[in-house]
Design a protein around this motif. Structure first.
Motif, PDB file in Angstrom:
ATOM      1  N   TYR A 206       6.919   4.470 -15.166  1.00 49.98           N
ATOM      2  CA  TYR A 206       6.677   4.784 -16.574  1.00 49.98           C
ATOM      3  C   TYR A 206       5.688   3.785 -17.196  1.00 49.98           C
ATOM      4  O   TYR A 206       5.815   3.405 -18.354  1.00 49.98           O
ATOM      5  N   GLY A 207       4.749   3.326 -16.392  1.00 47.97           N
ATOM      6  CA  GLY A 207       3.751   2.387 -16.875  1.00 47.97           C
ATOM      7  C   GLY A 207       4.199   0.944 -16.907  1.00 47.97           C
ATOM      8  O   GLY A 207       3.431   0.069 -17.331  1.00 47.97           O
ATOM      9  N   ILE A 208       5.415   0.651 -16.448  1.00 47.79           N
ATOM     10  CA  ILE A 208       5.935  -0.714 -16.455  1.00 47.79           C
ATOM     11  C   ILE A 208       5.851  -1.271 -15.044  1.00 47.79           C
ATOM     12  O   ILE A 208       6.329  -0.642 -14.088  1.00 47.79           O
ATOM     13  N   ALA A 209       5.277  -2.449 -14.872  1.00 45.74           N
ATOM     14  CA  ALA A 209       5.174  -3.070 -13.557  1.00 45.74           C
ATOM     15  C   ALA A 209       6.544  -3.521 -13.086  1.00 45.74           C
ATOM     16  O   ALA A 209       7.280  -4.205 -13.810  1.00 45.74           O
ATOM     17  N   ALA A 210       6.908  -3.134 -11.883  1.00 44.76           N
ATOM     18  CA  ALA A 210       8.192  -3.519 -11.301  1.00 44.76           C
ATOM     19  C   ALA A 210       8.210  -5.008 -10.974  1.00 44.76           C
ATOM     20  O   ALA A 210       7.172  -5.676 -10.945  1.00 44.76           O
ATOM     21  N   ALA A 211       9.398  -5.520 -10.705  1.00 39.31           N
ATOM     22  CA  ALA A 211       9.541  -6.931 -10.333  1.00 39.31           C
ATOM     23  C   ALA A 211       8.632  -7.258  -9.153  1.00 39.31           C
ATOM     24  O   ALA A 211       7.935  -8.270  -9.144  1.00 39.31           O
ATOM     25  N   GLY A 212       8.663  -6.417  -8.117  1.00 43.00           N
ATOM     26  CA  GLY A 212       7.658  -6.510  -7.064  1.00 43.00           C
ATOM     27  C   GLY A 212       8.027  -7.300  -5.837  1.00 43.00           C
ATOM     28  O   GLY A 212       7.327  -7.234  -4.835  1.00 43.00           O
ATOM     29  N   SER A 213       9.125  -8.055  -5.861  1.00 48.08           N
ATOM     30  CA  SER A 213       9.561  -8.825  -4.703  1.00 48.08           C
ATOM     31  C   SER A 213      11.049  -9.112  -4.850  1.00 48.08           C
ATOM     32  O   SER A 213      11.586  -9.101  -5.971  1.00 48.08           O
ATOM     33  N   PRO A 214      11.741  -9.391  -3.737  1.00 48.54           N
ATOM     34  CA  PRO A 214      13.161  -9.744  -3.847  1.00 48.54           C
ATOM     35  C   PRO A 214      13.399 -10.958  -4.734  1.00 48.54           C
ATOM     36  O   PRO A 214      14.373 -10.987  -5.504  1.00 48.54           O
TER      37      PRO A 214
ATOM     38  N   PRO B 139      11.500  -3.368 -14.149  1.00 46.92           N
ATOM     39  CA  PRO B 139      12.308  -2.577 -13.219  1.00 46.92           C
ATOM     40  C   PRO B 139      12.737  -3.392 -12.000  1.00 46.92           C
ATOM     41  O   PRO B 139      11.951  -4.164 -11.439  1.00 46.92           O
ATOM     42  N   ALA B 140      13.976  -3.199 -11.599  1.00 50.78           N
ATOM     43  CA  ALA B 140      14.539  -3.936 -10.459  1.00 50.78           C
ATOM     44  C   ALA B 140      14.158  -3.230  -9.161  1.00 50.78           C
ATOM     45  O   ALA B 140      14.990  -2.613  -8.485  1.00 50.78           O
ATOM     46  N   VAL B 141      12.891  -3.334  -8.824  1.00 48.67           N
ATOM     47  CA  VAL B 141      12.319  -2.751  -7.614  1.00 48.67           C
ATOM     48  C   VAL B 141      11.589  -3.874  -6.892  1.00 48.67           C
ATOM     49  O   VAL B 141      10.783  -4.587  -7.504  1.00 48.67           O
ATOM     50  N   ASP B 142      11.864  -4.043  -5.604  1.00 46.43           N
ATOM     51  CA  ASP B 142      11.393  -5.254  -4.923  1.00 46.43           C
ATOM     52  C   ASP B 142      10.069  -5.097  -4.191  1.00 46.43           C
ATOM     53  O   ASP B 142       9.687  -5.945  -3.389  1.00 46.43           O
TER      54      ASP B 142
ATOM     55  N   ALA C 161       5.084  -1.642  -7.830  1.00 44.22           N
ATOM     56  CA  ALA C 161       5.101  -0.254  -8.296  1.00 44.22           C
ATOM     57  C   ALA C 161       4.937  -0.244  -9.804  1.00 44.22           C
ATOM     58  O   ALA C 161       5.237  -1.232 -10.481  1.00 44.22           O
ATOM     59  N   LEU C 162       4.441   0.869 -10.319  1.00 37.03           N
ATOM     60  CA  LEU C 162       4.420   1.129 -11.755  1.00 37.03           C
ATOM     61  C   LEU C 162       5.404   2.253 -12.028  1.00 37.03           C
ATOM     62  O   LEU C 162       5.315   3.327 -11.425  1.00 37.03           O
TER      63      LEU C 162
ATOM     64  N   LEU D 154       0.809  -1.200   0.000  1.00 37.02           N
ATOM     65  CA  LEU D 154       0.000   0.000   0.000  1.00 37.02           C
ATOM     66  C   LEU D 154       0.854   1.267   0.000  1.00 37.02           C
ATOM     67  O   LEU D 154       0.325   2.358   0.064  1.00 37.02           O
ATOM     68  N   ARG D 155       2.179   1.118  -0.044  1.00 39.09           N
ATOM     69  CA  ARG D 155       3.058   2.280  -0.024  1.00 39.09           C
ATOM     70  C   ARG D 155       3.899   2.315  -1.291  1.00 39.09           C
ATOM     71  O   ARG D 155       4.419   1.297  -1.734  1.00 39.09           O
ATOM     72  N   ALA D 156       4.040   3.490  -1.871  1.00 34.98           N
ATOM     73  CA  ALA D 156       4.924   3.635  -3.016  1.00 34.98           C
ATOM     74  C   ALA D 156       6.366   3.562  -2.523  1.00 34.98           C
ATOM     75  O   ALA D 156       6.726   4.231  -1.554  1.00 34.98           O
ATOM     76  N   PRO D 157       7.210   2.760  -3.159  1.00 33.38           N
ATOM     77  CA  PRO D 157       8.594   2.655  -2.708  1.00 33.38           C
ATOM     78  C   PRO D 157       9.361   3.935  -3.024  1.00 33.38           C
ATOM     79  O   PRO D 157       9.049   4.653  -3.985  1.00 33.38           O
ATOM     80  N   LYS D 158      10.375   4.226  -2.232  1.00 31.25           N
ATOM     81  CA  LYS D 158      11.270   5.337  -2.521  1.00 31.25           C
ATOM     82  C   LYS D 158      12.257   4.881  -3.588  1.00 31.25           C
ATOM     83  O   LYS D 158      13.011   3.932  -3.378  1.00 31.25           O
ATOM     84  N   LEU D 159      12.244   5.549  -4.723  1.00 29.93           N
ATOM     85  CA  LEU D 159      13.082   5.141  -5.847  1.00 29.93           C
ATOM     86  C   LEU D 159      14.238   6.116  -6.036  1.00 29.93           C
ATOM     87  O   LEU D 159      14.111   7.306  -5.762  1.00 29.93           O
ATOM     88  N   VAL D 160      15.352   5.583  -6.526  1.00 28.42           N
ATOM     89  CA  VAL D 160      16.498   6.407  -6.883  1.00 28.42           C
ATOM     90  C   VAL D 160      16.873   6.101  -8.331  1.00 28.42           C
ATOM     91  O   VAL D 160      16.594   5.022  -8.847  1.00 28.42           O
ATOM     92  N   GLU D 161      17.489   7.084  -8.978  1.00 28.21           N
ATOM     93  CA  GLU D 161      17.983   6.931 -10.343  1.00 28.21           C
ATOM     94  C   GLU D 161      19.461   7.328 -10.322  1.00 28.21           C
ATOM     95  O   GLU D 161      19.805   8.484 -10.522  1.00 28.21           O
TER      96      GLU D 161
END
Length: 255
Positions: A124-132, A115-118, A121-122, A29-36
Motif C-alpha cells: 500500500y505504498g509503505i516500505a516494509a521493514a525489509g529484514s529480520p 509492515p512486519a515483512v522481512d 517490499a512496498l 529481486l523477488r516479491a515476498p509471498k504475503l498473507v493477511e
C-alpha cells in the motif's frame, strides 16, 4: 529492417538467458509471498447474544475522541493497538487508557508503523521493514514505548497493513506474541464514509473480530464507527477483549 528485428530479438534472448542466471534466493529481486491472517473468537454459548471483539489501530495522528468517548461512556471493552509514534503524540489518551485498564487491553502496533515483512517490499505504498533485524526492531520498539508510557506489557502484535510473510510471523511468535488478524474490516483504513463504516460494523456476527481505526478524528469513518458501537450495544452484543476468550488465527498466528 531485417537487421533491426534480428538485433532486437538477439537482445531479448540475451536478457532472458541472463535472467535465468539470477539466483533464486536473491530476495531483493523477488516479491515476498504475503498473507493477511483472519482471526475468530470462540462462539458465544448464548444463542441469543453474539460475542464480538472490537480492535482499534492507533497508527499515527491524534486520538479520535468520537470513538474513545463512546467506549468509555458506554463501558465497551476493546483492544487498542498503539504505535510508539502515536503514544508520543497522545499523552491525554494514554491517561484515559491507564484509568480504564479494566476496559481496554493495550497491544503492540509497532515502533514506526512499518509492515512486519522481512524482505524488501512496498505494501500500500509503505516500505516494509525489509529484514529480520528490522522486524525485530519494529516489534521490540513498540513494546518498549508501551512500557515507558506505563502501559502493561503487550501480549498481542498487529503490524502495519496487517500483512506479513510467513518467516516474519514465525519470528514474531518466537518473540512471545500472538498476532492479531481480524474477520471484519470495519472502516477500510478509516477511508470509508460514515454510513458505510456504520453498516459494515453493525452487521458483525457472533465470533467476529472487527478492525477499525481510532487515530483519524477528521475522517468521516469515525462517526460511523461510533454509531455502530451504539447500535451493537442496543442489540445486546457481548463485547470482549482479545485476551478474554479463546480464539484462533490463520497462518499459525495464534497457535
Amino acid at each position: 529492417m531485417r537487421r533491426l528485428l534480428f538485433s532486437t530479438a538477439f537482445v531479448l534472448l540475451s536478457f532472458a538467458a541472463s535472467a535465468e542466471d539470477i539466483p533464486a534466493d536473491n530476495v531483493a529481486l523477488r516479491a515476498p509471498k504475503l498473507v493477511e491472517p483472519h482471526l475468530h473468537l470462540a462462539r458465544s454459548r448464548n444463542l441469543n447474544r453474539a460475542r464480538l471483539a472490537l480492535t482499534f489501530d492507533a497508527c499515527m495522528g491524534q486520538a479520535d475522541e468520537r470513538i474513545l468517548s463512546v467506549l468509555v461512556r458506554e463501558r465497551i471493552p476493546a483492544t487498542i493497538f498503539v504505535t510508539a509514534r502515536w503514544l508520543k503524540r497522545n499523552p491525554q489518551a494514554v491517561g484515559i487508557f491507564l484509568q480504564n485498564l479494566d476496559l481496554f487491553e493495550l497491544a503492540n502496533h509497532g515502533q514506526n508503523h512499518v509492515p512486519a515483512v522481512d524482505t524488501p517490499a512496498l505494501i500500500y505504498g509503505i516500505a516494509a521493514a525489509g529484514s529480520p533485524e528490522a522486524v525485530r526492531r519494529e516489534v521490540a520498539g513498540g513494546a518498549e514505548a508501551m512500557l515507558a508510557a506505563g502501559l502493561p506489557a503487550p501480549k498481542w502484535f498487529r503490524g502495519s497493513t496487517a500483512k506479513y510473510d510467513l518467516s516474519a510471523i514465525r519470528q514474531i511468535r518466537d518473540m512471545g506474541y500472538r498476532i492479531a488478524g481480524y474477520s471484519v474490516n470495519g472502516d477500510d483504513g478509516s477511508l470509508l464514509g460514515a454510513a458505510a463504516a456504520e453498516k459494515r460494523i453493525a452487521a458483525a456476527k457472533d465470533g467476529d473480530v472487527v478492525i477499525a481505526h481510532i487515530n483519524q478524528p477528521t475522517h468521516a469513518a469515525g462517526e460511523g464507527v461510533a454509531r455502530a458501537l451504539l447500535a451493537l450495544k442496543r442489540k445486546g452484543v457481548e463485547f470482549v477483549r482479545l485476551s478474554d476468550v479463546d480464539d484462533i488465527g490463520d497462518d499459525d498466528t495464534t497457535q
